[in-house]
Design a protein around this motif. Sequence first.
Motif, PDB file in Angstrom:
ATOM      1  N   ARG A   1       0.847  -1.192   0.000  1.00  0.00           N
ATOM      2  CA  ARG A   1       0.000   0.000   0.000  1.00  0.00           C
ATOM      3  C   ARG A   1       0.885   1.245   0.000  1.00  0.00           C
ATOM      4  O   ARG A   1       1.865   1.336   0.728  1.00  0.00           O
ATOM      5  CB  ARG A   1      -0.887  -0.021   1.244  1.00  0.00           C
ATOM      6  N   SER A   2       0.520   2.243  -0.813  1.00  0.00           N
ATOM      7  CA  SER A   2       1.319   3.466  -0.899  1.00  0.00           C
ATOM      8  C   SER A   2       0.816   4.508   0.096  1.00  0.00           C
ATOM      9  O   SER A   2      -0.183   4.314   0.773  1.00  0.00           O
ATOM     10  CB  SER A   2       1.257   4.030  -2.319  1.00  0.00           C
ATOM     11  N   GLU A   3       1.524   5.654   0.174  1.00  0.00           N
ATOM     12  CA  GLU A   3       1.122   6.736   1.075  1.00  0.00           C
ATOM     13  C   GLU A   3      -0.129   7.429   0.555  1.00  0.00           C
ATOM     14  O   GLU A   3      -0.415   7.397  -0.639  1.00  0.00           O
ATOM     15  CB  GLU A   3       2.256   7.763   1.183  1.00  0.00           C
ATOM     16  N   ARG A   4      -0.834   8.077   1.504  1.00  0.00           N
ATOM     17  CA  ARG A   4      -2.067   8.769   1.142  1.00  0.00           C
ATOM     18  C   ARG A   4      -1.753  10.034   0.344  1.00  0.00           C
ATOM     19  O   ARG A   4      -0.828  10.771   0.665  1.00  0.00           O
ATOM     20  CB  ARG A   4      -2.823   9.142   2.425  1.00  0.00           C
ATOM     21  N   GLY A   5      -2.540  10.328  -0.668  1.00  0.00           N
ATOM     22  CA  GLY A   5      -2.328  11.497  -1.507  1.00  0.00           C
ATOM     23  C   GLY A   5      -2.844  12.778  -0.866  1.00  0.00           C
ATOM     24  O   GLY A   5      -3.475  12.762   0.190  1.00  0.00           O
ATOM     25  N   GLU A   6      -2.589  13.917  -1.506  1.00  0.00           N
ATOM     26  CA  GLU A   6      -3.030  15.211  -0.985  1.00  0.00           C
ATOM     27  C   GLU A   6      -4.532  15.386  -1.217  1.00  0.00           C
ATOM     28  O   GLU A   6      -5.099  14.840  -2.164  1.00  0.00           O
ATOM     29  CB  GLU A   6      -2.271  16.339  -1.680  1.00  0.00           C
ATOM     30  N   LYS A   7      -5.153  16.188  -0.341  1.00  0.00           N
ATOM     31  CA  LYS A   7      -6.586  16.420  -0.424  1.00  0.00           C
ATOM     32  C   LYS A   7      -6.887  17.359  -1.590  1.00  0.00           C
ATOM     33  O   LYS A   7      -6.165  18.337  -1.817  1.00  0.00           O
ATOM     34  CB  LYS A   7      -7.071  17.037   0.893  1.00  0.00           C
TER      35      LYS A   7
END
Length: 95
Positions: A21-27
Amino acid sequence: GRPGEPGLDGFPGPRGEKGDRSERGEKGERGIPGRKGVKGQKGEPGPPGLDQPCPVDFPRYGGKQGAPGSQGLVRASGPCPMGPDGLPVPGCWHK
């Protein structure tokens, strides 16, 4: 002799394992507001009001009640006619 033509494609193979799983993206940016919703239900009725006028004397302060004050000046040529209580007729100031 010469080689033959290639054959038909076979069945697909088994599915591979799931990746990390990758890091969460920007909002993202906020969109435009939607339409106004439907009107809500009517609320419950409030408590009943007082049957008598509010008391004028204040028992906290004690003491005797003073003499009544003198009557104010009555304007004879006012813009509104006066009622029997000495106040302008209701509705006159709104015109």
